[in-house]
Design a protein around this motif. Structure first.
Motif, PDB file in Angstrom:
ATOM      1  N   TYR A  74       5.115   7.113   1.338  1.00  0.00           N
ATOM      2  CA  TYR A  74       5.332   5.732   1.230  1.00  0.00           C
ATOM      3  C   TYR A  74       6.473   5.272   1.931  1.00  0.00           C
ATOM      4  N   LEU A  75       6.565   3.967   2.507  1.00  0.00           N
ATOM      5  CA  LEU A  75       7.790   3.445   3.065  1.00  0.00           C
ATOM      6  C   LEU A  75       8.641   2.456   1.981  1.00  0.00           C
ATOM      7  N   ARG A  76       9.931   3.142   1.940  1.00  0.00           N
ATOM      8  CA  ARG A  76      10.509   2.360   0.858  1.00  0.00           C
ATOM      9  C   ARG A  76      12.070   2.031   1.470  1.00  0.00           C
ATOM     10  N   GLU A  77      12.645   1.118   0.575  1.00  0.00           N
ATOM     11  CA  GLU A  77      13.835   0.749   1.137  1.00  0.00           C
ATOM     12  C   GLU A  77      14.902   1.580   1.471  1.00  0.00           C
ATOM     13  N   GLY A  78      15.351   1.521   2.553  1.00  0.00           N
ATOM     14  CA  GLY A  78      16.420   2.581   3.096  1.00  0.00           C
ATOM     15  C   GLY A  78      15.619   3.596   4.068  1.00  0.00           C
ATOM     16  N   HIS A  79      14.344   3.767   4.347  1.00  0.00           N
ATOM     17  CA  HIS A  79      13.757   4.415   4.860  1.00  0.00           C
ATOM     18  C   HIS A  79      13.674   3.857   6.763  1.00  0.00           C
ATOM     19  N   LEU A  80      13.521   4.992   7.375  1.00  0.00           N
ATOM     20  CA  LEU A  80      13.551   4.593   8.812  1.00  0.00           C
ATOM     21  C   LEU A  80      11.821   4.653   9.190  1.00  0.00           C
TER      22      LEU A  80
ATOM     23  N   ALA B  13       3.198   9.435  10.875  1.00  0.00           N
ATOM     24  CA  ALA B  13       3.508  11.062  10.655  1.00  0.00           C
ATOM     25  C   ALA B  13       4.943  11.361  10.657  1.00  0.00           C
ATOM     26  N   PRO B  14       5.598  11.211  12.038  1.00  0.00           N
ATOM     27  CA  PRO B  14       7.149  11.226  11.899  1.00  0.00           C
ATOM     28  C   PRO B  14       7.953  10.352  11.039  1.00  0.00           C
ATOM     29  N   THR B  15       7.312   9.080  10.732  1.00  0.00           N
ATOM     30  CA  THR B  15       7.919   8.543   9.584  1.00  0.00           C
ATOM     31  C   THR B  15       7.810   9.089   8.134  1.00  0.00           C
ATOM     32  N   LYS B  16       6.654   9.746   7.871  1.00  0.00           N
ATOM     33  CA  LYS B  16       6.469  10.299   6.460  1.00  0.00           C
ATOM     34  C   LYS B  16       7.444  11.525   6.717  1.00  0.00           C
TER      35      LYS B  16
ATOM     36  N   PHE C 164       9.056  -5.900  -2.576  1.00  0.00           N
ATOM     37  CA  PHE C 164       7.767  -5.226  -3.446  1.00  0.00           C
ATOM     38  C   PHE C 164       8.229  -3.849  -4.036  1.00  0.00           C
ATOM     39  N   ARG C 165       9.382  -3.414  -4.097  1.00  0.00           N
ATOM     40  CA  ARG C 165       9.803  -2.129  -4.604  1.00  0.00           C
ATOM     41  C   ARG C 165       9.470  -2.232  -6.096  1.00  0.00           C
ATOM     42  N   ASP C 166       9.592  -3.226  -6.897  1.00  0.00           N
ATOM     43  CA  ASP C 166       9.139  -2.870  -8.183  1.00  0.00           C
ATOM     44  C   ASP C 166       7.720  -3.278  -8.607  1.00  0.00           C
ATOM     45  N   ILE C 167       6.984  -3.746  -7.321  1.00  0.00           N
ATOM     46  CA  ILE C 167       5.893  -4.214  -7.782  1.00  0.00           C
ATOM     47  C   ILE C 167       4.834  -3.147  -7.454  1.00  0.00           C
ATOM     48  N   GLY C 168       4.804  -2.443  -6.172  1.00  0.00           N
ATOM     49  CA  GLY C 168       4.119  -1.521  -5.588  1.00  0.00           C
ATOM     50  C   GLY C 168       4.406  -0.799  -4.346  1.00  0.00           C
ATOM     51  N   THR C 169       3.731  -0.180  -3.805  1.00  0.00           N
ATOM     52  CA  THR C 169       4.155   0.747  -2.476  1.00  0.00           C
ATOM     53  C   THR C 169       3.385   0.118  -1.135  1.00  0.00           C
ATOM     54  N   HIS C 170       4.011   0.602  -0.098  1.00  0.00           N
ATOM     55  CA  HIS C 170       3.553   0.390   1.157  1.00  0.00           C
ATOM     56  C   HIS C 170       2.741   1.386   1.704  1.00  0.00           C
ATOM     57  N   ASP C 171       1.693   1.264   2.088  1.00  0.00           N
ATOM     58  CA  ASP C 171       0.638   2.165   2.831  1.00  0.00           C
ATOM     59  C   ASP C 171       1.085   2.654   4.016  1.00  0.00           C
ATOM     60  N   LEU C 172       0.862   4.242   4.196  1.00  0.00           N
ATOM     61  CA  LEU C 172       1.085   4.791   5.425  1.00  0.00           C
ATOM     62  C   LEU C 172      -0.063   5.900   5.736  1.00  0.00           C
ATOM     63  N   GLN C 173      -1.089   5.599   5.156  1.00  0.00           N
ATOM     64  CA  GLN C 173      -2.384   6.514   5.276  1.00  0.00           C
ATOM     65  C   GLN C 173      -3.464   6.073   6.155  1.00  0.00           C
ATOM     66  N   PHE C 174      -3.773   4.714   5.606  1.00  0.00           N
ATOM     67  CA  PHE C 174      -4.821   3.827   6.449  1.00  0.00           C
ATOM     68  C   PHE C 174      -4.601   3.384   7.677  1.00  0.00           C
TER      69      PHE C 174
END
Length: 210
Positions: free
Chosen positions: A60-66, A50-53, A83-93
């Motif tokens: 989503y967690l992306r390049e440059g994010h904390l 939650a604090p990350t979002k 993976f940035r041009d392929i898909g996204t990383h999950d922050l929900q499950f």
């Protein structure tokens, strides 16, 4: 970068290690990785979705994010995302595990996974893998946070909020580089990834001095 140390983690197993602030954790894979981090001086300061979002204004967690702790302190920065041009990383499950697999089978929901009713349910998953990997530091399952699920590309409907698993994965292993903002304990599970054609694969992790 110099002084690289490499580890190879088998599918559906876990790993954990103490690292110094300024070091880089490089994950090389094409399978889901359930990743967590803890402030080495205070394990209650664990990674929190939650604090990350909130910090990054993104689900989503992306390049440059904390990656933030429970009280909003920076733990790591995602400095490179292959993976940035392929898909996204999950922050929900959260994490898969024995209980989730058994519940899905009992409720007739195995069709949520790629192989449906024909799937062979593993007797353990990311919950058990992380619990085992973090046990030497006295961290119990109840104190392990919901992870960032690298390479778990979720389809999220903007109006209904319904989440669906996808099979989007790298075709060849790609790198994720995470910079430690302080001394940390980090850990991850090489997920059994039952929603993919491969059913989970090994992960290579490298520790580099920046």
């Amino acid at each position: 970068m110099e002084n690289k140390t490499e580890y190879y983690i088998e599918r559906n197993s876990g790993w954990a290690k103490e690292i110094r602030g300024g070091q880089i954790v490089r994950l090389s894979a094409k399978t889901i990785i359930d990743f967590v981090a803890f402030d080495l001086s205070d394990f209650s300061e664990a990674f929190d979705q939650a604090p990350t979002k909130e910090e990054n204004s993104s689900i989503y967690l992306r390049e440059g994010h904390l990656m933030m702790s429970r009280t909003g302190r920076p733990l790591m920065t995602l400095i490179h995302d292959g993976f940035r041009d392929i898909g996204t990383h999950d922050l929900q499950f959260g994490m898969c595990g024995r209980a989730r697999h058994q519940r899905a089978a009992a409720e007739g929901r195995l069709n949520e996974y790629l192989h449906g009713g024909d799937i062979q349910i593993p007797d353990h998953g990311c919950a058990e893998n992380l619990t085992s990997a973090l046990k030497p530091w006295g961290i119990k399952y109840t104190n392990i946070p919901s992870p960032v699920n690298f390479f778990q590309n979720m389809a999220i409907h903007s109006e209904t909020g319904i989440m669906q698993r996808t099979q989007i994965r790298p075709e060849i292993p790609v790198n994720i580089d995470l910079l430690a903002e302080k001394d940390l304990l980090v850990g991850f599970s090489a997920c059994p990834d039952m929603a993919s054609k491969t059913g989970g694969l090994p992960v290579k992790v490298s520790i580099l001095d920046s």
